[in-house]
Motif scaffolding. Sequence first.
Motif, PDB file in Angstrom:
ATOM      1  N   SER A 152      -7.306   2.493  -6.435  1.00 27.47           N
ATOM      2  CA  SER A 152      -8.437   3.602  -6.272  1.00 27.47           C
ATOM      3  C   SER A 152      -9.365   2.986  -5.127  1.00 27.47           C
ATOM      4  O   SER A 152      -9.866   3.588  -4.365  1.00 27.47           O
ATOM      5  N   ALA A 153      -9.799   1.608  -5.450  1.00 33.97           N
ATOM      6  CA  ALA A 153     -10.542   0.862  -4.491  1.00 33.97           C
ATOM      7  C   ALA A 153     -10.069   0.818  -3.254  1.00 33.97           C
ATOM      8  O   ALA A 153     -10.677   1.015  -1.958  1.00 33.97           O
ATOM      9  N   TRP A 154      -8.594   0.675  -2.901  1.00 37.93           N
ATOM     10  CA  TRP A 154      -8.003   0.554  -1.595  1.00 37.93           C
ATOM     11  C   TRP A 154      -8.012   2.107  -0.973  1.00 37.93           C
ATOM     12  O   TRP A 154      -8.300   2.135   0.177  1.00 37.93           O
ATOM     13  N   ALA A 155      -7.919   3.188  -1.767  1.00 37.15           N
ATOM     14  CA  ALA A 155      -8.014   4.322  -1.224  1.00 37.15           C
ATOM     15  C   ALA A 155      -9.402   4.736  -0.622  1.00 37.15           C
ATOM     16  O   ALA A 155      -9.514   5.244   0.539  1.00 37.15           O
ATOM     17  N   ASP A 156     -10.449   4.311  -1.355  1.00 38.75           N
ATOM     18  CA  ASP A 156     -11.683   4.528  -0.857  1.00 38.75           C
ATOM     19  C   ASP A 156     -12.075   3.684   0.363  1.00 38.75           C
ATOM     20  O   ASP A 156     -12.957   4.215   1.025  1.00 38.75           O
ATOM     21  N   ILE A 158     -10.110   3.117   2.933  1.00 39.20           N
ATOM     22  CA  ILE A 158      -9.223   3.304   4.148  1.00 39.20           C
ATOM     23  C   ILE A 158     -10.247   4.219   5.013  1.00 39.20           C
ATOM     24  O   ILE A 158     -10.836   5.251   4.373  1.00 39.20           O
ATOM     25  N   LYS A 159     -10.208   3.822   6.274  1.00 43.34           N
ATOM     26  CA  LYS A 159     -11.070   4.802   7.100  1.00 43.34           C
ATOM     27  C   LYS A 159      -9.911   5.511   8.185  1.00 43.34           C
ATOM     28  O   LYS A 159      -8.862   4.982   7.936  1.00 43.34           O
ATOM     29  N   SER A 160     -10.656   6.243   9.157  1.00 43.43           N
ATOM     30  CA  SER A 160      -9.576   7.070  10.083  1.00 43.43           C
ATOM     31  C   SER A 160      -9.277   5.928  10.902  1.00 43.43           C
ATOM     32  O   SER A 160      -8.066   6.140  11.769  1.00 43.43           O
ATOM     33  N   ASN A 161      -9.645   4.551  11.188  1.00 43.26           N
ATOM     34  CA  ASN A 161      -8.961   3.626  12.093  1.00 43.26           C
ATOM     35  C   ASN A 161      -8.499   2.501  11.432  1.00 43.26           C
ATOM     36  O   ASN A 161      -8.244   1.526  12.035  1.00 43.26           O
ATOM     37  N   THR A 162      -8.366   2.936  10.146  1.00 44.65           N
ATOM     38  CA  THR A 162      -7.447   1.488   9.472  1.00 44.65           C
ATOM     39  C   THR A 162      -5.992   1.538   9.797  1.00 44.65           C
ATOM     40  O   THR A 162      -5.338   2.630   9.841  1.00 44.65           O
ATOM     41  N   GLN A 163      -5.506   0.509  10.123  1.00 47.05           N
ATOM     42  CA  GLN A 163      -4.105   0.144  10.616  1.00 47.05           C
ATOM     43  C   GLN A 163      -3.263  -0.507   9.600  1.00 47.05           C
ATOM     44  O   GLN A 163      -2.105  -0.145   9.415  1.00 47.05           O
ATOM     45  N   LEU A 164      -3.985  -1.406   8.852  1.00 45.28           N
ATOM     46  CA  LEU A 164      -3.015  -2.287   8.079  1.00 45.28           C
ATOM     47  C   LEU A 164      -3.743  -2.399   6.670  1.00 45.28           C
ATOM     48  O   LEU A 164      -4.988  -2.556   6.555  1.00 45.28           O
ATOM     49  N   LEU A 165      -2.858  -2.552   5.561  1.00 49.17           N
ATOM     50  CA  LEU A 165      -3.446  -2.754   4.214  1.00 49.17           C
ATOM     51  C   LEU A 165      -2.736  -4.291   4.018  1.00 49.17           C
ATOM     52  O   LEU A 165      -1.325  -4.196   4.195  1.00 49.17           O
ATOM     53  N   PHE A 166      -3.338  -5.304   3.911  1.00 45.94           N
ATOM     54  CA  PHE A 166      -2.801  -6.645   3.696  1.00 45.94           C
ATOM     55  C   PHE A 166      -3.183  -7.109   2.357  1.00 45.94           C
ATOM     56  O   PHE A 166      -4.233  -7.055   1.848  1.00 45.94           O
ATOM     57  N   LEU A 167      -2.081  -7.686   1.662  1.00 46.42           N
ATOM     58  CA  LEU A 167      -2.075  -8.275   0.154  1.00 46.42           C
ATOM     59  C   LEU A 167      -1.107  -9.443  -0.020  1.00 46.42           C
ATOM     60  O   LEU A 167      -0.428  -9.441   0.593  1.00 46.42           O
ATOM     61  N   GLU A 168      -1.299 -10.123  -0.993  1.00 44.71           N
ATOM     62  CA  GLU A 168      -0.663 -11.040  -1.712  1.00 44.71           C
ATOM     63  C   GLU A 168      -0.504 -10.588  -3.147  1.00 44.71           C
ATOM     64  O   GLU A 168      -1.269 -10.251  -3.815  1.00 44.71           O
ATOM     65  N   THR A 169       0.769 -10.623  -3.419  1.00 44.83           N
ATOM     66  CA  THR A 169       1.113 -10.329  -4.936  1.00 44.83           C
ATOM     67  C   THR A 169       2.344 -11.035  -5.301  1.00 44.83           C
ATOM     68  O   THR A 169       3.464 -11.016  -4.769  1.00 44.83           O
ATOM     69  N   SER A 184       2.018   1.426  -1.348  1.00 42.22           N
ATOM     70  CA  SER A 184       3.018   1.945  -0.248  1.00 42.22           C
ATOM     71  C   SER A 184       2.860   3.631  -0.110  1.00 42.22           C
ATOM     72  O   SER A 184       2.733   4.084   0.992  1.00 42.22           O
ATOM     73  N   GLN A 185       2.661   4.242  -1.186  1.00 44.04           N
ATOM     74  CA  GLN A 185       2.525   5.820  -1.114  1.00 44.04           C
ATOM     75  C   GLN A 185       1.486   5.921  -0.412  1.00 44.04           C
ATOM     76  O   GLN A 185       1.259   6.937   0.362  1.00 44.04           O
ATOM     77  N   ARG A 190      -2.039   7.924   4.408  1.00 44.63           N
ATOM     78  CA  ARG A 190      -3.030   7.833   5.112  1.00 44.63           C
ATOM     79  C   ARG A 190      -2.678   7.391   6.526  1.00 44.63           C
ATOM     80  O   ARG A 190      -3.761   6.753   7.352  1.00 44.63           O
ATOM     81  N   GLY A 191      -1.410   6.963   6.774  1.00 49.05           N
ATOM     82  CA  GLY A 191      -0.983   6.286   8.221  1.00 49.05           C
ATOM     83  C   GLY A 191      -1.142   4.907   8.467  1.00 49.05           C
ATOM     84  O   GLY A 191      -1.481   4.796   9.484  1.00 49.05           O
ATOM     85  N   CYS A 192      -1.276   4.220   7.247  1.00 50.91           N
ATOM     86  CA  CYS A 192      -1.361   2.699   7.634  1.00 50.91           C
ATOM     87  C   CYS A 192       0.044   1.929   7.302  1.00 50.91           C
ATOM     88  O   CYS A 192       1.091   2.644   6.663  1.00 50.91           O
ATOM     89  N   LEU A 193       0.044   0.885   7.718  1.00 53.96           N
ATOM     90  CA  LEU A 193       1.271   0.118   7.375  1.00 53.96           C
ATOM     91  C   LEU A 193       0.710  -0.958   6.304  1.00 53.96           C
ATOM     92  O   LEU A 193      -0.364  -1.464   6.326  1.00 53.96           O
ATOM     93  N   LEU A 194       1.830  -1.222   5.416  1.00 56.93           N
ATOM     94  CA  LEU A 194       1.492  -2.120   4.309  1.00 56.93           C
ATOM     95  C   LEU A 194       2.165  -3.261   4.316  1.00 56.93           C
ATOM     96  O   LEU A 194       3.184  -3.408   4.613  1.00 56.93           O
TER      97      LEU A 194
END
Length: 411
Positions: A152-156, A158-169, A184-185, A190-194
């Motif tokens: 939910s924190a990731w969802a909150d 994200i902005k209109s200009n967000t291009q990437l979600l970046f993480l280590e797991t 990924s969903q 939201r139109g971003c790359l994971l």
Amino acid sequence: MSDDKNSSKEELRREALKNARLDTQAIRAGHIRSAEGEHSEAMFLTSSYVFDSAEQAAARFAGSEPGNVYSRYTNPTVRTFEERIAALEGAEMAVATSSGMAAIVSVCVALLKSGDHVVCSRSVFGTTTVIFTKFLAKFGVETTFVALSDTSAWADAIKSNTQLLFLETPSNPLNEIADIAALSQLAKQRGCLLVVDNCFCTPALQKPLALGADIVVHSATKYLDGQGRCLGGAVVGRREQMNEVLAYLRSGGPTMSPFNAWVFLKGLETLRLRMDAHSRNALELAQWLEQQPGIEAVFYAGLESHPQHALAKRQQRGFGGVMAIRVRVRSADDARAAAWRFIDATRICSITANLGDVKTTIVHPATTTHGRISEHERADAGITENMIRIAVGLEDIEDLRDDMARGLAAL
């Protein structure tokens, strides 16, 4: 045998490898034998290539004819490594880089522009944080940091200009786990790359692309090599994005050397065997450490006590070799000193910030791997002064327990 028959047999071999399983691909994928008929992959230690004519040179440089041009971005040994890691991750294409950090920077430079926004986990390698907060920020790329496991924190964020979600797991070093499928969903909605750093698990234990990620990055320096010999990295994903990354490498030059690529190819041949062995040793050591009175906490996703053990078990086929521990201290002022006493008392473990080696390594994250980020950023990432990271190698587990006992005795 005629050249035509040789060519036909090679095509059949490559076709069979497309459907081969991971262990077979790790040993054979990407290898194209030269006219010399070598069984092991060749090292092409050349900076440039000779063309048949000026016309062919022009065609190669223009990209209208396939073939080697210059080893900054076309080299047969590097290409073999790229094809092999792409096969292992189940990707269309891979691009090899000079280091793991070069892989991350290459993704960002290739796919981001001024005014773009990135959402990044707080629980990433300290130098990754520096890339986003110090260097990309200078070029107008904004980054918001969030808790890795809080979708939910990731969802909150994200902005209109967000291009990437970046993480280590799993995360470095706390072994936090992100729900890759859920993120990924979210990214697709939201139109971003994971983008997932798969360094700790490798494709032997986790397949982020199969779980919905768009891009995977690797520090090949770690488990892909497995013996701490060479620096390298890789970016893996769809051809559309990988061609952009390759275009940056062609101009910017953070490319992998042919010699290092050859070393990584040898490392990949034993990848699953090593990752399974690292996982066995680490789980046994984590279970033992969890029972010791001198240990405040053990962070390893293979433990049933880990809050995300079920998620890790669902999206990984093993838990890897890296864990973190917090040692019990006499007072708050003693936290760093206690961690250092533990580390300095070991005799078998190597005190070094590298990981992914057959040799067990031990380090104090707050003053090394995460030492360049602020105290506040370390606190947000859960990096405390009494924390120690242990990357469990392949030594005899009894000897490793004995070495940990030396550390505990020093507390």
